[in-house]
Design a protein around this motif. Structure first.
Motif, PDB file in Angstrom:
ATOM      1  N   SER A   1       0.804  -1.228   0.000  1.00 51.33           N
ATOM      2  CA  SER A   1       0.000   0.000   0.000  1.00 51.33           C
ATOM      3  C   SER A   1       0.835   1.275   0.000  1.00 51.33           C
ATOM      4  O   SER A   1       0.313   2.353  -0.272  1.00 51.33           O
ATOM      5  CB  SER A   1      -0.928   0.014   1.222  1.00 51.33           C
ATOM      6  OG  SER A   1      -0.177   0.125   2.423  1.00 51.33           O
ATOM      7  N   ILE A   2       2.128   1.157   0.326  1.00 47.83           N
ATOM      8  CA  ILE A   2       2.994   2.343   0.395  1.00 47.83           C
ATOM      9  C   ILE A   2       4.041   2.282  -0.706  1.00 47.83           C
ATOM     10  O   ILE A   2       4.873   1.380  -0.743  1.00 47.83           O
ATOM     11  CB  ILE A   2       3.692   2.443   1.765  1.00 47.83           C
ATOM     12  CG1 ILE A   2       2.664   2.516   2.903  1.00 47.83           C
ATOM     13  CG2 ILE A   2       4.608   3.666   1.800  1.00 47.83           C
ATOM     14  CD1 ILE A   2       3.288   2.528   4.286  1.00 47.83           C
ATOM     15  N   GLU A   3       3.986   3.230  -1.600  1.00 46.16           N
ATOM     16  CA  GLU A   3       4.991   3.354  -2.657  1.00 46.16           C
ATOM     17  C   GLU A   3       5.887   4.544  -2.331  1.00 46.16           C
ATOM     18  O   GLU A   3       5.401   5.662  -2.164  1.00 46.16           O
ATOM     19  CB  GLU A   3       4.298   3.562  -4.008  1.00 46.16           C
ATOM     20  CG  GLU A   3       5.241   3.678  -5.179  1.00 46.16           C
ATOM     21  CD  GLU A   3       4.509   3.929  -6.472  1.00 46.16           C
ATOM     22  OE1 GLU A   3       5.129   4.460  -7.417  1.00 46.16           O
ATOM     23  OE2 GLU A   3       3.293   3.627  -6.544  1.00 46.16           O
ATOM     24  N   ARG A   4       7.173   4.293  -2.240  1.00 44.67           N
ATOM     25  CA  ARG A   4       8.090   5.369  -1.831  1.00 44.67           C
ATOM     26  C   ARG A   4       9.139   5.645  -2.884  1.00 44.67           C
ATOM     27  O   ARG A   4       9.757   4.729  -3.425  1.00 44.67           O
ATOM     28  CB  ARG A   4       8.771   5.017  -0.499  1.00 44.67           C
ATOM     29  CG  ARG A   4       9.728   6.123  -0.050  1.00 44.67           C
ATOM     30  CD  ARG A   4      10.294   5.920   1.328  1.00 44.67           C
ATOM     31  NE  ARG A   4      11.241   6.986   1.631  1.00 44.67           N
ATOM     32  CZ  ARG A   4      11.911   7.108   2.770  1.00 44.67           C
ATOM     33  NH1 ARG A   4      11.730   6.225   3.746  1.00 44.67           N
ATOM     34  NH2 ARG A   4      12.755   8.108   2.952  1.00 44.67           N
ATOM     35  N   GLU A   5       9.340   6.940  -3.167  1.00 44.55           N
ATOM     36  CA  GLU A   5      10.431   7.408  -4.017  1.00 44.55           C
ATOM     37  C   GLU A   5      11.122   8.541  -3.283  1.00 44.55           C
ATOM     38  O   GLU A   5      10.591   9.650  -3.181  1.00 44.55           O
ATOM     39  CB  GLU A   5       9.900   7.892  -5.369  1.00 44.55           C
ATOM     40  CG  GLU A   5       9.336   6.783  -6.238  1.00 44.55           C
ATOM     41  CD  GLU A   5       8.909   7.275  -7.602  1.00 44.55           C
ATOM     42  OE1 GLU A   5       9.264   8.435  -7.938  1.00 44.55           O
ATOM     43  OE2 GLU A   5       8.227   6.527  -8.304  1.00 44.55           O
TER      44      GLU A   5
ATOM     45  N   ARG B   1       9.986  -0.307   8.767  1.00 42.15           N
ATOM     46  CA  ARG B   1      11.043  -0.666   7.823  1.00 42.15           C
ATOM     47  C   ARG B   1      11.071   0.294   6.627  1.00 42.15           C
ATOM     48  O   ARG B   1      12.130   0.654   6.119  1.00 42.15           O
ATOM     49  CB  ARG B   1      10.845  -2.106   7.336  1.00 42.15           C
ATOM     50  CG  ARG B   1      11.481  -3.150   8.222  1.00 42.15           C
ATOM     51  CD  ARG B   1      11.452  -4.518   7.587  1.00 42.15           C
ATOM     52  NE  ARG B   1      10.146  -5.146   7.700  1.00 42.15           N
ATOM     53  CZ  ARG B   1       9.742  -5.870   8.744  1.00 42.15           C
ATOM     54  NH1 ARG B   1      10.561  -6.050   9.773  1.00 42.15           N
ATOM     55  NH2 ARG B   1       8.545  -6.411   8.776  1.00 42.15           N
ATOM     56  N   ILE B   2       9.887   0.703   6.196  1.00 39.28           N
ATOM     57  CA  ILE B   2       9.801   1.542   5.007  1.00 39.28           C
ATOM     58  C   ILE B   2      10.084   3.009   5.314  1.00 39.28           C
ATOM     59  O   ILE B   2      10.707   3.723   4.526  1.00 39.28           O
ATOM     60  CB  ILE B   2       8.397   1.409   4.372  1.00 39.28           C
ATOM     61  CG1 ILE B   2       8.139  -0.042   3.944  1.00 39.28           C
ATOM     62  CG2 ILE B   2       8.243   2.340   3.168  1.00 39.28           C
ATOM     63  CD1 ILE B   2       6.705  -0.311   3.517  1.00 39.28           C
ATOM     64  N   LEU B   3       9.657   3.474   6.494  1.00 37.08           N
ATOM     65  CA  LEU B   3       9.614   4.918   6.769  1.00 37.08           C
ATOM     66  C   LEU B   3      10.413   5.356   7.993  1.00 37.08           C
ATOM     67  O   LEU B   3      10.297   6.504   8.424  1.00 37.08           O
ATOM     68  CB  LEU B   3       8.150   5.343   6.960  1.00 37.08           C
ATOM     69  CG  LEU B   3       7.181   4.961   5.836  1.00 37.08           C
ATOM     70  CD1 LEU B   3       5.752   5.210   6.283  1.00 37.08           C
ATOM     71  CD2 LEU B   3       7.494   5.753   4.576  1.00 37.08           C
ATOM     72  N   SER B   4      11.230   4.489   8.555  1.00 34.37           N
ATOM     73  CA  SER B   4      11.860   4.785   9.850  1.00 34.37           C
ATOM     74  C   SER B   4      12.718   6.048   9.849  1.00 34.37           C
ATOM     75  O   SER B   4      12.842   6.729  10.872  1.00 34.37           O
ATOM     76  CB  SER B   4      12.704   3.588  10.314  1.00 34.37           C
ATOM     77  OG  SER B   4      13.725   3.318   9.376  1.00 34.37           O
ATOM     78  N   ASP B   5      13.313   6.392   8.711  1.00 31.45           N
ATOM     79  CA  ASP B   5      14.195   7.559   8.687  1.00 31.45           C
ATOM     80  C   ASP B   5      13.441   8.877   8.852  1.00 31.45           C
ATOM     81  O   ASP B   5      14.046   9.913   9.129  1.00 31.45           O
ATOM     82  CB  ASP B   5      15.021   7.584   7.401  1.00 31.45           C
ATOM     83  CG  ASP B   5      14.163   7.487   6.148  1.00 31.45           C
ATOM     84  OD1 ASP B   5      13.124   6.805   6.188  1.00 31.45           O
ATOM     85  OD2 ASP B   5      14.540   8.083   5.115  1.00 31.45           O
ATOM     86  N   HIS B   6      12.107   8.838   8.700  1.00 33.62           N
ATOM     87  CA  HIS B   6      11.299  10.047   8.894  1.00 33.62           C
ATOM     88  C   HIS B   6      10.355   9.921  10.098  1.00 33.62           C
ATOM     89  O   HIS B   6       9.581  10.832  10.362  1.00 33.62           O
ATOM     90  CB  HIS B   6      10.471  10.345   7.642  1.00 33.62           C
ATOM     91  CG  HIS B   6      11.275  10.884   6.503  1.00 33.62           C
ATOM     92  ND1 HIS B   6      11.619  12.212   6.391  1.00 33.62           N
ATOM     93  CD2 HIS B   6      11.827  10.263   5.426  1.00 33.62           C
ATOM     94  CE1 HIS B   6      12.327  12.392   5.297  1.00 33.62           C
ATOM     95  NE2 HIS B   6      12.472  11.229   4.688  1.00 33.62           N
ATOM     96  N   LEU B   7      10.451   8.800  10.811  1.00 32.46           N
ATOM     97  CA  LEU B   7       9.529   8.541  11.915  1.00 32.46           C
ATOM     98  C   LEU B   7      10.002   9.235  13.195  1.00 32.46           C
ATOM     99  O   LEU B   7      11.100   8.986  13.677  1.00 32.46           O
ATOM    100  CB  LEU B   7       9.396   7.032  12.148  1.00 32.46           C
ATOM    101  CG  LEU B   7       8.436   6.580  13.237  1.00 32.46           C
ATOM    102  CD1 LEU B   7       7.017   7.054  12.949  1.00 32.46           C
ATOM    103  CD2 LEU B   7       8.468   5.056  13.370  1.00 32.46           C
ATOM    104  N   VAL B   8       9.155  10.099  13.741  1.00 36.51           N
ATOM    105  CA  VAL B   8       9.482  10.843  14.957  1.00 36.51           C
ATOM    106  C   VAL B   8       9.099  10.042  16.192  1.00 36.51           C
ATOM    107  O   VAL B   8       9.911   9.831  17.096  1.00 36.51           O
ATOM    108  CB  VAL B   8       8.767  12.210  14.969  1.00 36.51           C
ATOM    109  CG1 VAL B   8       9.100  12.967  16.252  1.00 36.51           C
ATOM    110  CG2 VAL B   8       9.139  13.023  13.746  1.00 36.51           C
TER     111      VAL B   8
END
Length: 523
Positions: A53-57, A92-99
């Protein structure tokens, strides 16, 4: 000319013989039914549905067609039985932006995942997401309320620059209890239990539950305003109604206290509810004033159903085709008493297995039965047309698929669940339909891996089960009268009828599989 044309006509019998080459001769119908069910469950694994469900670029993600920019502004909350695995994949997908994050998950789920070797569904060490386990025995409790308070606190502190990712799955309502002050958690539970005991509908129960909760009925989205809210939802409700899944915490719902009072009055409970409930409901008008409600609605709230019974059945149908069957999806919302649902499948099997054109009374009874089991007339007509063509034109084996959540009227004191009882009742309906190798095979299984208070998720039966039971001196009707399907299947000497998939980590209601083998060929 006629002789030339006949050469180019389809040869259904020869085509059928070609299709019936023994590609799967070493795999029994029972095994194929189990594989179709397992495929359905795999399709709605919590990490799988989030990943798809999450597409990241780089710093842009696309969810449900919406592009969202990440700027170290991501916050995460979640509640439900499958949310831990969903959160692990989101991390796993978004941890670098997770506060920061807070999730409310079932009591003991982390240890259970470790024991079953499902470490990929656990958060990483030093995660920024706080885990709170609660709702022991699937009932709201103090731990779940503590988690709800932390989720509310996190949401309330967000700004228009923030993005709140909300993960929701079945069981989320019990894991997000936040009664409106001064109502206590116990008082809220007592009111809803008494309503349920009085015969209130699920719509009426949700009307009251939302009115007595700060976070349900769009409350969470309200507190998160003006942040961007994105909810990823694993649905366990027929039809995927967003306002009913976990009582719709991200779905703005206009709640009028007068409507709630009328529900309580309808069941003669208005005079006996706690003083705190009367105090909350005594304020006229909607829960939020118009300005507050409009402000919350102005915020962009995206609600995306990423896992559902429909997705599970679509994947199951593809696997059925690979296993040599023509898949047919009957309906996604089969409901009603298992006695009626079992009759539905028995009639469909009779219709499909008739050597000649089936008697018209079978179709007539199916159409009469449809409304009682939640199946639309159009879907029954479509299914019967396909089954008729399969038989008359020699299309070979068929896999009929359906989903939903039938109910069981409890009269006995036995052990079992709706899926095991449905499978046993369908076996009775299938008596005498002795198409080789085992006649029609039926499977009913809960995608959450548990059917009632047993280790089984359901059972697999066929046209020969009744004869097998008689040979072993087992009275099927006696077990059914006592709602004791688990004991029946456990006593069978074969010992291989129960469906025991173990911890599935998901829940999108039940899956029903009816395998109808190819009719015998007389050459």
């Amino acid at each position: 000319m006629a002789r030339v044309l006949s050469f180019f006509r389809p040869k259904p019998l020869l085509a059928l013989v070609e299709r019936r080459k023994p590609l799967f001769s070493k795999m029994s119908l029972d095994s194929r039914a189990r594989e179709v069910f397992a495929t359905a469950v795999r399709a709605v694994q919590p990490d799988t549905v989030v990943r798809q469900s999450i597409e990241r670029e780089e710093d842009v993600i696309t969810i449900d067609g919406h592009k969202l920019r990440l700027k170290n502004n991501l916050h995460l909350v979640g509640f439900g039985k499958a949310v831990l695995g969903m959160a692990a994949e989101a991390e796993r997908i978004l941890s670098d932006h997770l506060v920061k994050g807070v999730i409310s998950v079932p009591h003991g789920i982390q240890e259970s995942l470790r024991q079953h070797g499902k470490n990929h569904l656990l958060l990483k060490e030093n995660s920024s997401i706080e885990i709170i386990e609660g709702a022991k025995h699937n009932l709201p409790d103090g731990d779940a309320q503590k988690a709800a308070e932390k989720i509310k606190e996190l949401a309330s502190g967000l700004t228009e620059k923030d993005l709140l990712l909300v993960l929701i799955s079945g069981g989320g309502s019990a894991l997000l209890p936040s009664p409106v002050p001064p109502i206590s958690l116990q008082e809220k539970l007592d009111v809803t239990r008494r309503l349920a005991g009085a015969g209130a509908t699920i719509q009426e129960l949700n009307t009251v539950r939302r009115a007595l909760s700060l976070l349900k009925g769009g409350g969470l989205a309200h507190f998160a305003h003006p942040a961007q809210v994105v909810a990823l939802i694993l649905s366990d409700v027929i039809g995927d109604p967003l306002d009913l899944i976990a009582s719709g915490p991200t779905v703005q719902t206009e709640i009028w206290h007068e409507e709630v009072l009328s529900v309580l009055e309808r069941y003669n409970l208005l005079d006996s509810v706690p003083v705190s409930v009367k105090e909350v409901l005594g304020k006229p008008g909607p829960r939020w004033d118009k300005k507050q409600l409009e402000g919350a609605q102005e915020a962009c709230v995206i609600n995306a159903v990423i896992g559902s019974n429909s997705i599970a059945l679509t994947s199951a149908g593809r696997r059925a085709r690979e296993l040599g069957f023509r898949p047919v999806v009957l309906f996604l919302g089969v409901s009603g008493d298992v006695k009626l649902v079992s009759r539905l499948y028995g009639l469909l099997a009779q219709f499909a297995c008739s050597q000649k054109e089936p008697p018209p009374e079978i179709a007539a009874e199916l159409l009469r039965l449809g409304p009682d089991v939640g199946v639309e007339t159009w879907d029954l007509c479509r299914t019967m047309k396909v089954l008729d063509e399969s038989r008359s034109e020699g299309w070979g084996a068929t896999c009929l698929l359906a989903g939903g959540e039938p109910t069981v009227e409890l009269k006995g004191k036995g052990k079992g669940g709706r899926n095991q009882e449905l499978a046993l009742r369908v076996a009775v309906e299938l008596q005498g339909m002795d198409l080789p190798p085992k006649g029609p095979v039926f499977l009913s299984g809960g995608t959450d891996g548990q059917d009632g208070p047993t280790e089984a998720a359901g059972a697999v039966t066929d046209a020969g089960l009744c004869e097998e039971a008689t040979t072993q001196g087992l009275d099927i009707n006696g077990f059914l009268d006592n709602n004791d399907s688990f004991t029946f299947f456990s006593k069978l000497s074969s010992g291989q009828r129960l469906l025991v998939p173990g911890l599935t980590c998901t829940n999108v209601m039940d899956v029903h599989v009816l395998l109808i083998p190819s009719p015998p060929i007389n050459i």
